[in-house]
Design a protein around this motif. Structure first.
Motif, PDB file in Angstrom:
ATOM      1  N   VAL A   8     -25.480  30.305 -51.225  1.00 30.21           N
ATOM      2  CA  VAL A   8     -26.189  29.643 -50.118  1.00 30.21           C
ATOM      3  C   VAL A   8     -26.357  30.603 -48.947  1.00 30.21           C
ATOM      4  N   GLY A   9     -25.333  31.412 -48.693  1.00 33.11           N
ATOM      5  CA  GLY A   9     -25.404  32.350 -47.579  1.00 33.11           C
ATOM      6  C   GLY A   9     -26.478  33.405 -47.741  1.00 33.11           C
ATOM      7  N   ASP A  10     -26.974  33.617 -48.969  1.00 35.07           N
ATOM      8  CA  ASP A  10     -28.031  34.592 -49.198  1.00 35.07           C
ATOM      9  C   ASP A  10     -29.406  34.071 -48.774  1.00 35.07           C
ATOM     10  N   LEU A  11     -29.498  32.780 -48.511  1.00 37.03           N
ATOM     11  CA  LEU A  11     -30.788  32.185 -48.168  1.00 37.03           C
ATOM     12  C   LEU A  11     -31.207  32.477 -46.734  1.00 37.03           C
ATOM     13  N   GLY A  12     -30.257  32.852 -45.906  1.00 38.71           N
ATOM     14  CA  GLY A  12     -30.553  33.112 -44.497  1.00 38.71           C
ATOM     15  C   GLY A  12     -29.269  33.160 -43.697  1.00 38.71           C
ATOM     16  N   ARG A  13     -29.399  32.950 -42.404  1.00 43.47           N
ATOM     17  CA  ARG A  13     -28.246  32.999 -41.499  1.00 43.47           C
ATOM     18  C   ARG A  13     -27.627  31.610 -41.392  1.00 43.47           C
ATOM     19  N   VAL A  14     -26.335  31.513 -41.721  1.00 45.58           N
ATOM     20  CA  VAL A  14     -25.620  30.239 -41.654  1.00 45.58           C
ATOM     21  C   VAL A  14     -25.003  30.079 -40.270  1.00 45.58           C
ATOM     22  N   ILE A  15     -25.264  28.937 -39.644  1.00 49.97           N
ATOM     23  CA  ILE A  15     -24.778  28.666 -38.291  1.00 49.97           C
ATOM     24  C   ILE A  15     -24.027  27.334 -38.291  1.00 49.97           C
ATOM     25  N   ASN A 102     -34.302  32.968 -44.188  1.00 50.63           N
ATOM     26  CA  ASN A 102     -34.986  34.265 -44.174  1.00 50.63           C
ATOM     27  C   ASN A 102     -36.334  34.077 -44.863  1.00 50.63           C
ATOM     28  N   GLU A 103     -37.397  33.892 -44.076  1.00 46.45           N
ATOM     29  CA  GLU A 103     -38.698  33.511 -44.629  1.00 46.45           C
ATOM     30  C   GLU A 103     -39.412  34.665 -45.327  1.00 46.45           C
ATOM     31  N   THR A 104     -38.904  35.880 -45.218  1.00 46.67           N
ATOM     32  CA  THR A 104     -39.503  36.971 -45.992  1.00 46.67           C
ATOM     33  C   THR A 104     -39.104  36.898 -47.456  1.00 46.67           C
ATOM     34  N   GLU A 105     -38.023  36.144 -47.753  1.00 46.12           N
ATOM     35  CA  GLU A 105     -37.542  36.052 -49.129  1.00 46.12           C
ATOM     36  C   GLU A 105     -37.499  34.629 -49.672  1.00 46.12           C
ATOM     37  N   HIS A 106     -37.459  33.625 -48.762  1.00 45.38           N
ATOM     38  CA  HIS A 106     -37.297  32.244 -49.211  1.00 45.38           C
ATOM     39  C   HIS A 106     -38.171  31.304 -48.388  1.00 45.38           C
ATOM     40  N   ASP A 107     -38.578  30.215 -49.012  1.00 47.00           N
ATOM     41  CA  ASP A 107     -39.389  29.201 -48.343  1.00 47.00           C
ATOM     42  C   ASP A 107     -38.480  28.119 -47.763  1.00 47.00           C
ATOM     43  N   PRO A 108     -38.553  27.837 -46.461  1.00 46.32           N
ATOM     44  CA  PRO A 108     -37.644  26.844 -45.854  1.00 46.32           C
ATOM     45  C   PRO A 108     -37.745  25.461 -46.484  1.00 46.32           C
ATOM     46  N   PHE A 109     -38.958  25.042 -46.839  1.00 46.70           N
ATOM     47  CA  PHE A 109     -39.103  23.708 -47.414  1.00 46.70           C
ATOM     48  C   PHE A 109     -38.525  23.647 -48.830  1.00 46.70           C
ATOM     49  N   PHE A 110     -38.621  24.751 -49.566  1.00 44.90           N
ATOM     50  CA  PHE A 110     -37.956  24.795 -50.864  1.00 44.90           C
ATOM     51  C   PHE A 110     -36.448  24.729 -50.676  1.00 44.90           C
ATOM     52  N   VAL A 111     -35.931  25.488 -49.711  1.00 48.56           N
ATOM     53  CA  VAL A 111     -34.482  25.480 -49.442  1.00 48.56           C
ATOM     54  C   VAL A 111     -34.020  24.068 -49.079  1.00 48.56           C
TER      55      VAL A 111
END
Length: 429
Positions: A8-15, A102-111
């Motif tokens: 999950v942490g690879d999808l973007g920045r976890v806050i 991280n929208e260069t690698e993943h789609d937020p709506f898919f996530v």
């Protein structure tokens, strides 16, 4: 379809969010949404929180700020795993972990859609004996599989089409509910019913009411008022009937076409016969405790909710079920109970025990509370029919929402596995 093994942490920045200290009330205001687990119902992508931060609060919490399209996940308690997205600059409390994708690698709506499938996984990783909780590290380490970005975008566009239809229907439901509440207040509280200007007011046990109306105590309207059942997890020699147990925490899911999470348990056949829910029952939450803070909330059971439950059902043991001589009164009883709760009058019918648990005193309510109704049959039928038609429309929309959700939720794993080709799913959407 190729799937990439990630965390999950690879999808973007976890806050992980945090709550402003109570000694600094100036940090709250009306500018920036401040999300807590109770705001996230798991039914809609975007939520309307109960609190907001001021500009000073945003500055003080700048390290936890979330941009639009962040994905927020409840990571504590009974609602662990419920997910929403932000649609503007937002903040959360510490019980929510969020991903700035991280929208260069993943789609937020898919996530967003992917994380809605992880509720059981999140529960499995949660620690804490009394209250399950999953911290930022454990949350970030959960393993997932995702397709490449172009496939993510195609899948997201398909599933988002369902979300758009669901949200449109839910907006229509809210409008219809507001219309029903407004009509209830206008006709049965303010007595501004059709033709009211020509009707004088007369004294009654509940104050001045229109001439030709009557104040009727609830107990005279009831066929029965029964408690629920809790049954057993496994079938026994006496508890052989498997049923869905409808709890106060399930009311919204049942009413608005959500993913039903009612537990299935076993009760005695005699209990099912006497307590089984029927169309036109009104269920009221009877108690309040640490897990279920919804005393006085109600569910109106109709043919649509019965269909969505899809099997024999009873209310939980901490609920009361009102069954009425005249089923047409069910919407009015439901709205009256909601009115009492909104006006903070429900507390009058609560009794707080020594252990701190409050109970709705249903017997006292039925004896002391009154409905005011026109005596003239044609006027009574007109008013009740108008309310009933609104609830029928709500039931139809909620069923549509339920069907859309079911289709959407079945699509995601099949799209990921390749069982349903993306092109074919596009035609479905």
């Amino acid at each position: 379809m190729e799937l990439l093994p990630l965390r999950v942490g690879d999808l973007g920045r976890v806050i992980t969010g945090r709550t402003p200290p109570s000694v600094r009330p100036e940090l709250f205001g009306d500018l920036h949404p401040f999300l807590t687990p109770t705001d996230i119902d798991g039914r809609e992508r975007y939520v309307n929180p109960g609190r907001f931060l001021s500009e000073a609060g945003a500055v003080a919490h700048k390290t936890t700020v979330l941009p639009a399209k962040a994905v927020c996940v409840v990571c504590i308690g009974a609602t662990i795993g419920k997910v929403c997205m932000t649609d503007c600059l937002s903040f959360t409390n510490q019980q929510i972990n969020s991903i700035v994708v991280n929208e260069t690698e993943h789609d937020p709506f898919f996530v967003y859609h992917l994380l809605t499938t992880l509720r059981d996984e999140l529960k499995a990783h949660a620690g804490g004996a009394a209250t399950p909780i999953i911290n930022k590290t454990s949350f970030s380490e959960i393993r997932i599989s995702v397709p490449p970005l172009p496939a993510q975008r195609r899948i997201a566009s398909i599933l988002s089409a369902y979300d758009d239809l669901i949200e449109n229907n839910l907006r229509r439901v809210k409008i219809l509910e507001e219309m029903a509440r407004a009509l209830y207040r206008e006709w049965f509280v303010e007595f501004k019913f059709p033709g009211h200007a020509k009707v004088r007011r007369v004294a009654s046990e509940v104050g001045l009411i229109p001439d030709g109306w009557e104040a009727v105590s609830f107990d005279t309207l009831l066929v029965s008022m029964t408690g629920g059942d809790w049954g057993a997890e496994q079938a026994t020699e006496t508890e052989t009937s498997e049923v869905a147990i409808v709890r106060g925490t399930d009311f919204d899911e049942v009413a608005y076409g959500g993913n039903l999470r009612c537990p299935f348990r076993y009760i005695k056949p005699s209990s099912l016969k006497s307590r089984g829910l029927q169309a036109s029952d009104v269920v009221v939450e009877n108690s309040i405790n640490a897990k279920s803070r919804c005393v006085g909330t109600t569910l109106i059971v109709d043919r649509h909710t019965m269909s969505r439950i899809g099997r024999d059902s009873v209310a939980a043991s901490f609920c009361k079920v009102f069954r009425l001589h005249d089923p047409r009164l069910a919407p009015l009883v439901h709205l009256h109970l909601r009115y009492l709760r909104e006006e903070h009058r429900m507390e009058y019918y609560q009794n707080v025990a020594a252990n701190g648990i409050a109970n709705f005193q249903a017997q006292r309510f039925a004896k002391e509370e009154h409905l005011t109704l026109p005596v003239e049959p044609a006027l009574r039928a007109h008013l009740l029919r108008s309310l009933g038609s609104l609830f029928e429309a709500i039931g139809v929309l909620a069923s549509e929402v339920s069907n859309l959700r079911r289709t959407r939720d079945l699509l995601l794993p099949r799209l990921l596995s390749g069982e349903v080709p993306i092109a074919d799913a596009s035609l479905v959407a």
